[in-house]
Design an enzyme around this catalytic site. Structure first.
Site, PDB file in Angstrom:
ATOM      1  N   THR A  34       0.830  -1.202   0.000  1.00  0.00           N
ATOM      2  CA  THR A  34       0.000   0.000   0.000  1.00  0.00           C
ATOM      3  C   THR A  34       0.863   1.250   0.000  1.00  0.00           C
ATOM      4  O   THR A  34       1.942   1.276   0.605  1.00  0.00           O
ATOM      5  CB  THR A  34      -0.925   0.029   1.237  1.00  0.00           C
ATOM      6  OG1 THR A  34      -1.554   1.317   1.318  1.00  0.00           O
ATOM      7  CG2 THR A  34      -0.155  -0.209   2.520  1.00  0.00           C
ATOM      8  N   SER A  94      -2.516   3.417  10.413  1.00  0.00           N
ATOM      9  CA  SER A  94      -3.484   2.513  11.030  1.00  0.00           C
ATOM     10  C   SER A  94      -2.774   1.205  11.337  1.00  0.00           C
ATOM     11  O   SER A  94      -1.644   0.971  10.883  1.00  0.00           O
ATOM     12  CB  SER A  94      -4.670   2.254  10.093  1.00  0.00           C
ATOM     13  OG  SER A  94      -4.266   1.427   9.005  1.00  0.00           O
ATOM     14  N   TYR A 123      -3.648  -1.652  10.123  1.00  0.00           N
ATOM     15  CA  TYR A 123      -3.502  -2.285   8.806  1.00  0.00           C
ATOM     16  C   TYR A 123      -2.235  -1.788   8.103  1.00  0.00           C
ATOM     17  O   TYR A 123      -1.425  -2.588   7.615  1.00  0.00           O
ATOM     18  CB  TYR A 123      -4.723  -1.986   7.933  1.00  0.00           C
ATOM     19  CG  TYR A 123      -4.447  -2.071   6.457  1.00  0.00           C
ATOM     20  CD1 TYR A 123      -4.288  -3.298   5.831  1.00  0.00           C
ATOM     21  CD2 TYR A 123      -4.314  -0.910   5.692  1.00  0.00           C
ATOM     22  CE1 TYR A 123      -4.005  -3.374   4.473  1.00  0.00           C
ATOM     23  CE2 TYR A 123      -4.036  -0.973   4.340  1.00  0.00           C
ATOM     24  CZ  TYR A 123      -3.876  -2.209   3.732  1.00  0.00           C
ATOM     25  OH  TYR A 123      -3.581  -2.276   2.399  1.00  0.00           O
ATOM     26  N   HIS A 124      -2.042  -0.469   8.041  1.00  0.00           N
ATOM     27  CA  HIS A 124      -0.866   0.071   7.369  1.00  0.00           C
ATOM     28  C   HIS A 124       0.411  -0.350   8.089  1.00  0.00           C
ATOM     29  O   HIS A 124       1.449  -0.566   7.455  1.00  0.00           O
ATOM     30  CB  HIS A 124      -0.955   1.593   7.291  1.00  0.00           C
ATOM     31  CG  HIS A 124      -2.006   2.085   6.345  1.00  0.00           C
ATOM     32  ND1 HIS A 124      -3.205   2.611   6.774  1.00  0.00           N
ATOM     33  CD2 HIS A 124      -2.057   2.108   4.989  1.00  0.00           C
ATOM     34  CE1 HIS A 124      -3.932   2.962   5.726  1.00  0.00           C
ATOM     35  NE2 HIS A 124      -3.270   2.656   4.631  1.00  0.00           N
ATOM     36  N   LYS A 150       1.613  -3.645   6.901  1.00  0.00           N
ATOM     37  CA  LYS A 150       2.251  -3.566   5.584  1.00  0.00           C
ATOM     38  C   LYS A 150       3.682  -3.040   5.690  1.00  0.00           C
ATOM     39  O   LYS A 150       4.565  -3.438   4.915  1.00  0.00           O
ATOM     40  CB  LYS A 150       1.431  -2.662   4.659  1.00  0.00           C
ATOM     41  CG  LYS A 150       0.052  -3.216   4.320  1.00  0.00           C
ATOM     42  CD  LYS A 150       0.121  -4.440   3.440  1.00  0.00           C
ATOM     43  CE  LYS A 150      -1.254  -4.830   2.915  1.00  0.00           C
ATOM     44  NZ  LYS A 150      -1.231  -5.930   1.961  1.00  0.00           N
TER      45      LYS A 150
END
Length: 389
Positions: free
Chosen positions: A145, A187, A189-190, A193
């Protein structure tokens, strides 16, 4: 090539699997169907009616004569089965989509934070570990991302993964190095990554695993030429506050007569890419792998940048929808600039699909067609980055 698509039932994975099959690869999908289970949890189904996997694959064979195989498997927890699959199927490339992909969902509660970390990091580590244990020279293509770079104003064009820096020695002379661009996740989620990047760097250094990490912008659009062949092949269209991507949400909100909800000032600048270009980029990444021994290849998978409020105005001008400014549930800058280098994919032959009225209307028409499946109570984003927001 023989290609395994991990997470091949999802929004990006499904059209990618079809596209790779169409261009001649032998494709096997692995998925634990977690995204469909999350639909049940959130009580918010895809706006488009997606069919069971067996129906999807039968329709693909009926329309094209090509067969895609499927294995139901939890990549994050079924390591032995994954390794056995690599040994039996002998893939030349593995495309890794098998991660929880929504930032709001990852911030929904302590359970969702822990689930996202457990699922995403274990899925990536298990995949890399299985590649090493298989003894095969498998090229891993990972969907990352743009959010790993953060969404502040960098004051420069963001490079493709690596940043040249100069360090001062004790004697005052300078030495130049290239390092991973400093991560700045917004976040949980980030954050997963950004940690994926360290897994890739380590397994690449220690075991010479060939990795291409694609830092993708926000995806818009729904269908590709392959998913349009038959309604049974239709792709997901997420519109809810956790999984719906911003432009698709705006176009759906306009279709059902719901005001376009702009968080905060709407001055957040983000990178975007059409789903058609996502599948082309995966194809190009498979065609252009790094050589064994070369460092992780990082490519910025995006085609343009826009401010959120500008997108809302474009959709409003196109459809007549009203715009409503709402409180931002995220912790992020109200305004930012974003300039991104994406030259590698252009050099590989990508012809970007730019945001234009015709394509936006296509998405809007899909939303209108299936508007009866929309539950408007699921549109607001209720997941907050902090309890006090």
């Amino acid at each position: 090539m023989k290609v395994i698509v991990l997470g091949g039932d999802g929004f990006c994975g499904w059209p990618t699997a079809l596209h790779l099959s169409k261009v001649g690869h032998d494709v096997l999908i692995v998925d634990n169907m977690s995204r469909r289970n999350i639909d049940i949890e959130l009580e918010a189904e895809s706006l488009t009616p997606i069919k069971p996997m067996s129906v999807r694959l039968a329709a693909w064979k009926e329309k094209t004569g090509k067969q895609i195989e499927f294995r139901r498997m939890d990549v994050a927890h079924d390591f032995d089965r994954l390794l056995q699959l690599f040994n039996d199927y002998r893939p030349e490339a593995v495309v890794h989509f098998a991660e929880q992909r929504a930032a709001p969902y990852s911030m929904k509660s302590p359970w969702h934070k822990r689930y996202t970390v457990d699922n995403n990091l274990n899925a990536t580590n298990n995949t890399l570990c299985a590649i090493v244990e298989s003894g095969r020279d498998i090229h891993l293509v990972h969907l990352g991302t743009m959010g790993v770079y953060g969404y502040g104003s960098a004051g420069m064009k963001i490079p493709e993964g690596y940043l040249k820096v100069k360090l001062e020695r004790d004697d005052g002379t300078l030495v130049e190095r290239e390092v991973l661009y400093p991560p700045n996740p917004g976040s949980i989620y980030h954050m997963t990554k950004t940690q994926d990047q360290l897994f890739f760097a380590y397994y690449n250094k220690n075991d010479a695993v060939r990795v291409t990490d694609l830092h993708q912008g926000i995806v818009w659009g729904t269908n590709t030429p392959e998913t349009l062949l038959d309604e049974r092949l239709i792709n997901r269209f997420d519109y809810d506050g956790d999984y719906g991507t911003v432009l698709n949400r705006f176009l759906m909100q306009a279709a059902v007569g719901y005001p376009l909800t702009v968080h905060g000032s709407g001055g957040q600048t983000r990178a975007f890419i059409h789903i058609r270009d996502t599948v082309r980029c995966i194809e190009l990444a498979i065609k252009n792998p790094p050589k064994r021994g070369e460092r992780v290849m990082i490519l910025n998978q995006m085609t343009e940048t826009h401010r959120v409020r500008d997108l809302a105005k474009m959709v409003s001008d196109l459809t007549g929808a009203k715009i409503e400014m709402v409180r931002n549930p995220r912790v992020e800058a109200d305004e930012n600039e974003l300039f991104v280098d994406n030259q590698c994919f252009i050099d590989m032959g990508l012809k970007p699909t730019k945001l234009e009225a015709g394509l936006m209307l296509e998405v809007h028409e899909i939303a209108e067609k299936y508007r009866g499946r929309c539950d408007t109570s699921k549109i607001p984003c209720t997941s907050k980055w902090r309890k006090d927001l």
